[in-house]
Motif scaffolding. Sequence first.
Motif, PDB file in Angstrom:
ATOM      1  N   LYS A 133      -7.414  12.373  12.423  1.00 46.68           N
ATOM      2  CA  LYS A 133      -8.409  11.043  13.095  1.00 46.68           C
ATOM      3  C   LYS A 133      -8.033   9.901  12.060  1.00 46.68           C
ATOM      4  CE  LYS A 133     -11.537  14.569  14.506  1.00 46.68           C
ATOM      5  NZ  LYS A 133     -13.058  14.800  14.484  1.00 46.68           N
ATOM      6  N   SER A 134      -7.582   9.868  10.954  1.00 49.16           N
ATOM      7  CA  SER A 134      -7.295   8.742  10.149  1.00 49.16           C
ATOM      8  C   SER A 134      -6.267   8.647   9.365  1.00 49.16           C
ATOM      9  CB  SER A 134      -8.636   8.275   9.411  1.00 49.16           C
ATOM     10  OG  SER A 134      -8.841   9.321   8.723  1.00 49.16           O
ATOM     11  N   VAL A 135      -5.889   7.460   8.662  1.00 50.37           N
ATOM     12  CA  VAL A 135      -4.908   7.385   7.735  1.00 50.37           C
ATOM     13  C   VAL A 135      -5.543   6.494   6.648  1.00 50.37           C
ATOM     14  CG1 VAL A 135      -3.703   5.527   8.868  1.00 50.37           C
ATOM     15  CG2 VAL A 135      -2.268   6.900   7.169  1.00 50.37           C
ATOM     16  N   GLY A 139       0.780  -1.320  -0.068  1.00 52.76           N
ATOM     17  CA  GLY A 139      -0.025   0.022  -0.084  1.00 52.76           C
ATOM     18  C   GLY A 139       0.639   1.215  -0.097  1.00 52.76           C
ATOM     19  N   PHE A 140       0.426   2.310  -0.470  1.00 55.25           N
ATOM     20  CA  PHE A 140       1.115   3.790  -0.843  1.00 55.25           C
ATOM     21  C   PHE A 140       0.095   4.643   0.136  1.00 55.25           C
ATOM     22  CE2 PHE A 140       1.994   1.200  -4.498  1.00 55.25           C
ATOM     23  CZ  PHE A 140       3.248   1.309  -4.424  1.00 55.25           C
ATOM     24  N   CYS A 141       0.423   5.345   1.064  1.00 54.28           N
ATOM     25  CA  CYS A 141      -0.292   6.178   1.784  1.00 54.28           C
ATOM     26  C   CYS A 141      -0.577   7.397   1.199  1.00 54.28           C
ATOM     27  CB  CYS A 141       0.799   6.617   3.055  1.00 54.28           C
ATOM     28  SG  CYS A 141      -0.461   7.426   4.354  1.00 54.28           S
ATOM     29  N   LEU A 142      -2.070   7.763   1.394  1.00 56.30           N
ATOM     30  CA  LEU A 142      -2.642   8.918   0.790  1.00 56.30           C
ATOM     31  C   LEU A 142      -2.928  10.050   1.511  1.00 56.30           C
ATOM     32  CD1 LEU A 142      -5.577   6.740  -1.151  1.00 56.30           C
ATOM     33  CD2 LEU A 142      -3.378   7.667  -2.125  1.00 56.30           C
ATOM     34  N   SER A 178      -8.573 -20.374  -7.309  1.00 55.54           N
ATOM     35  CA  SER A 178      -8.642 -19.241  -8.224  1.00 55.54           C
ATOM     36  C   SER A 178      -7.407 -18.400  -7.695  1.00 55.54           C
ATOM     37  CB  SER A 178      -9.716 -18.593  -8.593  1.00 55.54           C
ATOM     38  OG  SER A 178     -10.194 -17.968  -7.315  1.00 55.54           O
ATOM     39  N   CYS A 179      -6.969 -17.599  -8.707  1.00 55.55           N
ATOM     40  CA  CYS A 179      -5.927 -16.481  -8.135  1.00 55.55           C
ATOM     41  C   CYS A 179      -6.520 -15.210  -8.660  1.00 55.55           C
ATOM     42  CB  CYS A 179      -4.619 -16.631  -8.895  1.00 55.55           C
ATOM     43  SG  CYS A 179      -4.497 -16.947 -10.708  1.00 55.55           S
ATOM     44  N   TYR A 180      -6.133 -14.128  -8.029  1.00 57.50           N
ATOM     45  CA  TYR A 180      -6.871 -12.548  -8.500  1.00 57.50           C
ATOM     46  C   TYR A 180      -5.740 -11.565  -8.015  1.00 57.50           C
ATOM     47  CZ  TYR A 180      -7.545 -12.354  -3.119  1.00 57.50           C
ATOM     48  OH  TYR A 180      -7.237 -12.392  -1.725  1.00 57.50           O
ATOM     49  N   LEU A 181      -6.217 -10.441  -8.741  1.00 51.57           N
ATOM     50  CA  LEU A 181      -5.415  -9.227  -8.612  1.00 51.57           C
ATOM     51  C   LEU A 181      -6.643  -7.991  -8.203  1.00 51.57           C
ATOM     52  CD1 LEU A 181      -3.148  -9.207 -11.586  1.00 51.57           C
ATOM     53  CD2 LEU A 181      -2.407  -9.678  -9.321  1.00 51.57           C
ATOM     54  N   GLY A 182      -6.175  -7.173  -7.017  1.00 47.73           N
ATOM     55  CA  GLY A 182      -7.031  -6.193  -6.900  1.00 47.73           C
ATOM     56  C   GLY A 182      -6.563  -4.953  -6.598  1.00 47.73           C
ATOM     57  N   LEU A 183      -7.448  -4.065  -6.389  1.00 44.49           N
ATOM     58  CA  LEU A 183      -6.959  -2.590  -6.247  1.00 44.49           C
ATOM     59  C   LEU A 183      -8.056  -2.247  -5.204  1.00 44.49           C
ATOM     60  CD1 LEU A 183      -5.079  -0.115  -6.638  1.00 44.49           C
ATOM     61  CD2 LEU A 183      -6.894   0.699  -8.378  1.00 44.49           C
ATOM     62  N   GLY A 184      -7.571  -1.878  -3.896  1.00 43.90           N
ATOM     63  CA  GLY A 184      -8.079  -1.468  -2.629  1.00 43.90           C
ATOM     64  C   GLY A 184      -7.950  -0.292  -2.005  1.00 43.90           C
ATOM     65  N   TYR A 185      -9.010   0.502  -1.224  1.00 42.91           N
ATOM     66  CA  TYR A 185      -8.718   1.700  -0.350  1.00 42.91           C
ATOM     67  C   TYR A 185      -8.871   1.313   1.105  1.00 42.91           C
ATOM     68  CZ  TYR A 185      -9.720   6.184   1.479  1.00 42.91           C
ATOM     69  OH  TYR A 185      -9.525   7.386   2.487  1.00 42.91           O
ATOM     70  N   VAL A 186      -7.685   1.473   1.640  1.00 40.34           N
ATOM     71  CA  VAL A 186      -7.789   1.209   2.969  1.00 40.34           C
ATOM     72  C   VAL A 186      -7.864   2.539   3.910  1.00 40.34           C
ATOM     73  CG1 VAL A 186      -6.168   0.135   4.914  1.00 40.34           C
ATOM     74  CG2 VAL A 186      -5.928  -0.773   2.498  1.00 40.34           C
ATOM     75  N   TRP A 187      -8.985   2.360   4.899  1.00 39.59           N
ATOM     76  CA  TRP A 187      -8.945   3.355   5.800  1.00 39.59           C
ATOM     77  C   TRP A 187      -8.901   3.066   7.180  1.00 39.59           C
ATOM     78  CZ3 TRP A 187     -12.362   4.175  10.167  1.00 39.59           C
ATOM     79  CH2 TRP A 187     -12.485   5.424  10.553  1.00 39.59           C
ATOM     80  N   ASN A 188      -7.912   3.480   8.144  1.00 45.51           N
ATOM     81  CA  ASN A 188      -7.645   2.953   9.197  1.00 45.51           C
ATOM     82  C   ASN A 188      -7.733   4.354  10.178  1.00 45.51           C
ATOM     83  OD1 ASN A 188      -5.363   0.590  10.692  1.00 45.51           O
ATOM     84  ND2 ASN A 188      -6.452   2.024  11.594  1.00 45.51           N
ATOM     85  N   GLU A 189      -8.459   4.267  11.230  1.00 42.00           N
ATOM     86  CA  GLU A 189      -8.721   5.113  12.319  1.00 42.00           C
ATOM     87  C   GLU A 189      -7.445   5.076  13.163  1.00 42.00           C
ATOM     88  OE1 GLU A 189     -11.837   5.968  16.020  1.00 42.00           O
ATOM     89  OE2 GLU A 189     -11.495   4.001  15.215  1.00 42.00           O
ATOM     90  N   ILE A 190      -7.007   6.431  13.742  1.00 43.54           N
ATOM     91  CA  ILE A 190      -5.854   6.430  14.727  1.00 43.54           C
ATOM     92  C   ILE A 190      -6.327   6.605  16.133  1.00 43.54           C
ATOM     93  CG2 ILE A 190      -3.796   7.892  15.234  1.00 43.54           C
ATOM     94  CD1 ILE A 190      -3.466   8.445  12.432  1.00 43.54           C
ATOM     95  N   ILE A 191      -5.996   5.857  16.891  1.00 38.81           N
ATOM     96  CA  ILE A 191      -6.214   6.142  18.178  1.00 38.81           C
ATOM     97  C   ILE A 191      -5.248   5.950  19.317  1.00 38.81           C
ATOM     98  CG2 ILE A 191      -7.560   4.846  20.188  1.00 38.81           C
ATOM     99  CD1 ILE A 191      -9.543   3.895  18.236  1.00 38.81           C
TER     100      ILE A 191
END
Length: 239
Positions: free
Chosen positions: A226-228, A94-97, A207-220
Motif C-alpha cells: 500500500k505504500s513505499v 533518498g534510500f528506500c526503506l 540561510s542554508c540547512y541540512l536535514g534528515l527526513g522520512y518520506v512516506w508515499n501511497e501507491i495507487i
Amino acid sequence: MKKSLLFLLFLAVSVSGASASKNAPDTTTVYLKDGTTMRGVIEAFSPRDSVTIKTSEGNTLTYYREDIHFITLPKDGGQNRHKGYMGIVELGYGFCLTESFTALNRIQAAIINGYRFNSCFYAGIGIGYTSTHTAGNRAGYNSLPLYLHLRTDLIDRSVTPYFSMNIGYNLKLNSKISDFDKLTGGFKGLMLEPTVGISFKVIHNHSCYLGLGYVWNEIIPSRSGKSVSFLAIKAGYTF
C-alpha cells in the motif's frame, strides 16, 4: 530531467531577485559607553550577553553587554524583521526503506514559495521533480510532488534546529520501462514527509540547512503493497 532541474533553478533565481528588492526592515540603534552610536538590523540578540547587527554597508558587528549603554529597538520590537515572503530551494537523495523496493533510490529537486509569519513559523507551497531509480539506473520512475510545507525554527539564533512537514500528493509523470509500472502501479498518491535538521544563517533572512527526513508515499493503484517509504538526506537554501 536536466530541463526540469534547469527550469527549477531559473525559477528560484528569478524569485530570489524579486525578494531582494523588498524594503529593508527597520533598524536598531546601539549606544555604546564610549559615545559611539551604531545602527543596523539585528542578526542575533542575547539580553544577557550580546547583540549582533548588520549595518547598511553590509558589515556584521557584535557588541557585548559590558560595552553597551542602551539599545533602541524599532517600533515593532524587532519582530517584523522576520515577516514576509520566504523562498526555499532544496535538493535531496533518498534510500528506500520498504522491503519490496530496497534496490530503489531517489533524487529530488524542489522549490517552495511561502510566507514567514515570525521568527519561528513558516508556511508555503512546494513543487518538485523526483526521479526514483534502481541500481545501475536500469529502471526508473519520475513524479511531480505538490505539497503544503510547514516549518518551525526552534530558536531564533544564527544556528538553529528546525522541524518541517510536507503534506501533499505525488503526480505520476512517466517510467523508463513498462515492467516497473506493472510492478509498482506507480508511486503516485498521498505523501507525508517529516524532516528534522540544522539551519545556518548566512545573512539577514538568508540561510542554508541540512536535514534528515522520512518520506512516506501511497501507491495507487496498490499492487505490491500500500505504500513505499524512503530515508532522505536534504540540503537547501532559504531566502
